[in-house]
Design a protein around this motif. Structure first.
Motif, PDB file in Angstrom:
ATOM      1  N   MET A   1      13.202 -97.459  64.219  1.00  0.00           N
ATOM      2  CA  MET A   1      12.070 -98.904  63.990  1.00  0.00           C
ATOM      3  C   MET A   1      13.157-100.050  63.550  1.00  0.00           C
ATOM      4  O   MET A   1      14.391 -99.922  63.219  1.00  0.00           O
ATOM      5  N   ASN A   2      12.331-100.803  64.272  1.00  0.00           N
ATOM      6  CA  ASN A   2      13.693-101.861  64.624  1.00  0.00           C
ATOM      7  C   ASN A   2      14.183-102.861  63.140  1.00  0.00           C
ATOM      8  O   ASN A   2      13.348-102.648  62.545  1.00  0.00           O
ATOM      9  N   ASN A   3      15.479-103.951  63.149  1.00  0.00           N
ATOM     10  CA  ASN A   3      15.862-103.953  61.817  1.00  0.00           C
ATOM     11  C   ASN A   3      15.465-105.111  61.588  1.00  0.00           C
ATOM     12  O   ASN A   3      15.929-105.790  60.989  1.00  0.00           O
ATOM     13  N   GLN A   4      14.748-106.065  62.852  1.00  0.00           N
ATOM     14  CA  GLN A   4      14.349-107.175  62.293  1.00  0.00           C
ATOM     15  C   GLN A   4      15.735-108.505  62.627  1.00  0.00           C
ATOM     16  O   GLN A   4      15.040-109.725  62.201  1.00  0.00           O
ATOM     17  N   CYS A   5      16.809-107.761  62.758  1.00  0.00           N
ATOM     18  CA  CYS A   5      18.015-108.755  63.213  1.00  0.00           C
ATOM     19  C   CYS A   5      18.215-109.936  63.814  1.00  0.00           C
ATOM     20  O   CYS A   5      17.548-109.455  65.295  1.00  0.00           O
ATOM     21  N   THR A   6      17.853-111.226  63.758  1.00  0.00           N
ATOM     22  CA  THR A   6      18.045-112.535  64.743  1.00  0.00           C
ATOM     23  C   THR A   6      19.159-112.759  65.276  1.00  0.00           C
ATOM     24  O   THR A   6      19.355-113.297  65.871  1.00  0.00           O
ATOM     25  N   GLY A   7      20.105-112.596  64.787  1.00  0.00           N
ATOM     26  CA  GLY A   7      21.572-112.949  65.170  1.00  0.00           C
ATOM     27  C   GLY A   7      21.892-114.158  64.608  1.00  0.00           C
ATOM     28  O   GLY A   7      22.727-114.675  65.101  1.00  0.00           O
ATOM     29  N   LEU A   8      21.362-114.746  63.846  1.00  0.00           N
ATOM     30  CA  LEU A   8      20.922-115.835  63.207  1.00  0.00           C
ATOM     31  C   LEU A   8      21.470-115.870  61.866  1.00  0.00           C
ATOM     32  O   LEU A   8      21.137-116.032  61.286  1.00  0.00           O
ATOM     33  N   CYS A   9      22.487-114.586  61.166  1.00  0.00           N
ATOM     34  CA  CYS A   9      23.571-114.453  60.304  1.00  0.00           C
ATOM     35  C   CYS A   9      23.864-115.687  58.965  1.00  0.00           C
ATOM     36  O   CYS A   9      24.232-115.922  58.927  1.00  0.00           O
ATOM     37  N   ARG A  10      23.020-116.329  58.239  1.00  0.00           N
ATOM     38  CA  ARG A  10      23.319-117.285  57.561  1.00  0.00           C
ATOM     39  C   ARG A  10      22.587-116.748  56.061  1.00  0.00           C
ATOM     40  O   ARG A  10      21.565-116.393  56.231  1.00  0.00           O
ATOM     41  N   PHE A  11      23.724-116.491  55.217  1.00  0.00           N
ATOM     42  CA  PHE A  11      22.974-115.832  53.902  1.00  0.00           C
ATOM     43  C   PHE A  11      23.025-117.034  52.773  1.00  0.00           C
ATOM     44  O   PHE A  11      23.929-117.864  52.610  1.00  0.00           O
ATOM     45  N   ASP A  12      21.608-117.123  52.269  1.00  0.00           N
ATOM     46  CA  ASP A  12      21.284-117.993  51.141  1.00  0.00           C
ATOM     47  C   ASP A  12      21.425-117.538  50.090  1.00  0.00           C
ATOM     48  O   ASP A  12      20.597-116.480  49.037  1.00  0.00           O
ATOM     49  N   TYR A  13      22.905-117.506  49.174  1.00  0.00           N
ATOM     50  CA  TYR A  13      23.779-116.609  48.235  1.00  0.00           C
ATOM     51  C   TYR A  13      22.354-117.149  46.845  1.00  0.00           C
ATOM     52  O   TYR A  13      21.948-116.496  45.604  1.00  0.00           O
ATOM     53  N   GLU A  14      21.115-118.800  46.622  1.00  0.00           N
ATOM     54  CA  GLU A  14      20.659-118.341  45.631  1.00  0.00           C
ATOM     55  C   GLU A  14      18.956-117.462  46.028  1.00  0.00           C
ATOM     56  O   GLU A  14      19.483-116.872  44.626  1.00  0.00           O
ATOM     57  N   ASN A  15      18.872-117.565  46.439  1.00  0.00           N
ATOM     58  CA  ASN A  15      17.597-116.199  46.993  1.00  0.00           C
ATOM     59  C   ASN A  15      18.299-115.081  46.970  1.00  0.00           C
ATOM     60  O   ASN A  15      17.446-114.944  47.268  1.00  0.00           O
ATOM     61  N   LYS A  16      19.238-114.743  48.005  1.00  0.00           N
ATOM     62  CA  LYS A  16      19.975-113.851  48.011  1.00  0.00           C
ATOM     63  C   LYS A  16      19.072-112.893  49.166  1.00  0.00           C
ATOM     64  O   LYS A  16      18.611-111.374  49.293  1.00  0.00           O
ATOM     65  N   ILE A  17      18.691-113.844  50.266  1.00  0.00           N
ATOM     66  CA  ILE A  17      18.239-113.028  51.491  1.00  0.00           C
ATOM     67  C   ILE A  17      19.258-113.562  52.507  1.00  0.00           C
ATOM     68  O   ILE A  17      19.610-114.963  52.206  1.00  0.00           O
ATOM     69  N   CYS A  18      19.208-113.171  53.941  1.00  0.00           N
ATOM     70  CA  CYS A  18      19.542-113.537  55.106  1.00  0.00           C
ATOM     71  C   CYS A  18      18.664-114.374  55.216  1.00  0.00           C
ATOM     72  O   CYS A  18      17.380-114.625  55.746  1.00  0.00           O
ATOM     73  N   LEU A  19      19.035-115.734  56.078  1.00  0.00           N
ATOM     74  CA  LEU A  19      17.936-116.604  56.878  1.00  0.00           C
ATOM     75  C   LEU A  19      17.527-116.350  58.032  1.00  0.00           C
ATOM     76  O   LEU A  19      16.792-117.223  58.160  1.00  0.00           O
ATOM     77  N   GLY A  20      18.219-115.642  58.317  1.00  0.00           N
ATOM     78  CA  GLY A  20      17.828-115.476  59.535  1.00  0.00           C
ATOM     79  C   GLY A  20      16.630-114.580  60.014  1.00  0.00           C
ATOM     80  O   GLY A  20      15.779-114.203  60.441  1.00  0.00           O
ATOM     81  N   CYS A  21      16.926-113.054  59.329  1.00  0.00           N
ATOM     82  CA  CYS A  21      15.899-111.505  59.008  1.00  0.00           C
ATOM     83  C   CYS A  21      15.292-111.690  57.657  1.00  0.00           C
ATOM     84  O   CYS A  21      14.398-110.907  58.051  1.00  0.00           O
ATOM     85  N   GLY A  22      14.931-111.904  56.978  1.00  0.00           N
ATOM     86  CA  GLY A  22      15.109-111.943  55.492  1.00  0.00           C
ATOM     87  C   GLY A  22      15.362-111.220  54.799  1.00  0.00           C
ATOM     88  O   GLY A  22      14.642-110.731  53.584  1.00  0.00           O
ATOM     89  N   LYS A  23      16.357-110.307  55.288  1.00  0.00           N
ATOM     90  CA  LYS A  23      16.924-109.042  54.109  1.00  0.00           C
ATOM     91  C   LYS A  23      17.758-109.028  53.132  1.00  0.00           C
ATOM     92  O   LYS A  23      18.731-110.256  52.918  1.00  0.00           O
ATOM     93  N   THR A  24      17.202-108.627  52.089  1.00  0.00           N
ATOM     94  CA  THR A  24      18.837-108.641  50.976  1.00  0.00           C
ATOM     95  C   THR A  24      19.536-108.121  51.632  1.00  0.00           C
ATOM     96  O   THR A  24      19.846-107.351  52.194  1.00  0.00           O
ATOM     97  N   GLN A  25      20.801-108.818  51.403  1.00  0.00           N
ATOM     98  CA  GLN A  25      22.484-108.247  50.980  1.00  0.00           C
ATOM     99  C   GLN A  25      22.488-106.623  51.055  1.00  0.00           C
ATOM    100  O   GLN A  25      23.623-106.005  52.130  1.00  0.00           O
ATOM    101  N   LEU A  26      21.875-106.031  49.876  1.00  0.00           N
ATOM    102  CA  LEU A  26      21.816-104.771  49.892  1.00  0.00           C
ATOM    103  C   LEU A  26      21.018-104.170  51.181  1.00  0.00           C
ATOM    104  O   LEU A  26      21.573-103.007  51.372  1.00  0.00           O
TER     105      LEU A  26
END
Length: 67
Positions: A1-26
């Motif tokens: 299954m595709n992991n939806q990684c966009t290669g634009l990893c920037r973490f929004d620490y307030e909302n606890k998500i990657c701004l590129g793919c939308g996944k949580t750190q966990l």
């Protein structure tokens, strides 16, 4: 299954998500270990959150147009 990684990893620490793919750190850390069901669930949540964000932006713009 595709992991939806966009290669634009920037973490929004307030909302606890990657701004590129939308996944949580966990989710990012566990992706390789996740079952297909877990991955599907994570992708569904990301898609729901993105639609919700787009809807919030749309409503904000509509509200601004009426001021």
């Amino acid at each position: 299954m595709n992991n939806q990684c966009t290669g634009l990893c920037r973490f929004d620490y307030e909302n606890k998500i990657c701004l590129g793919c939308g996944k949580t750190q966990l989710e990012i850390r566990r992706w390789a270990e996740m079952s297909g069901v877990e991955r599907y669930s994570a992708i569904q949540r990301v898609n729901f959150d993105r639609v919700s964000e787009e809807e919030r932006r749309r409503r904000y713009e509509i509200g601004r147009a009426h001021v």
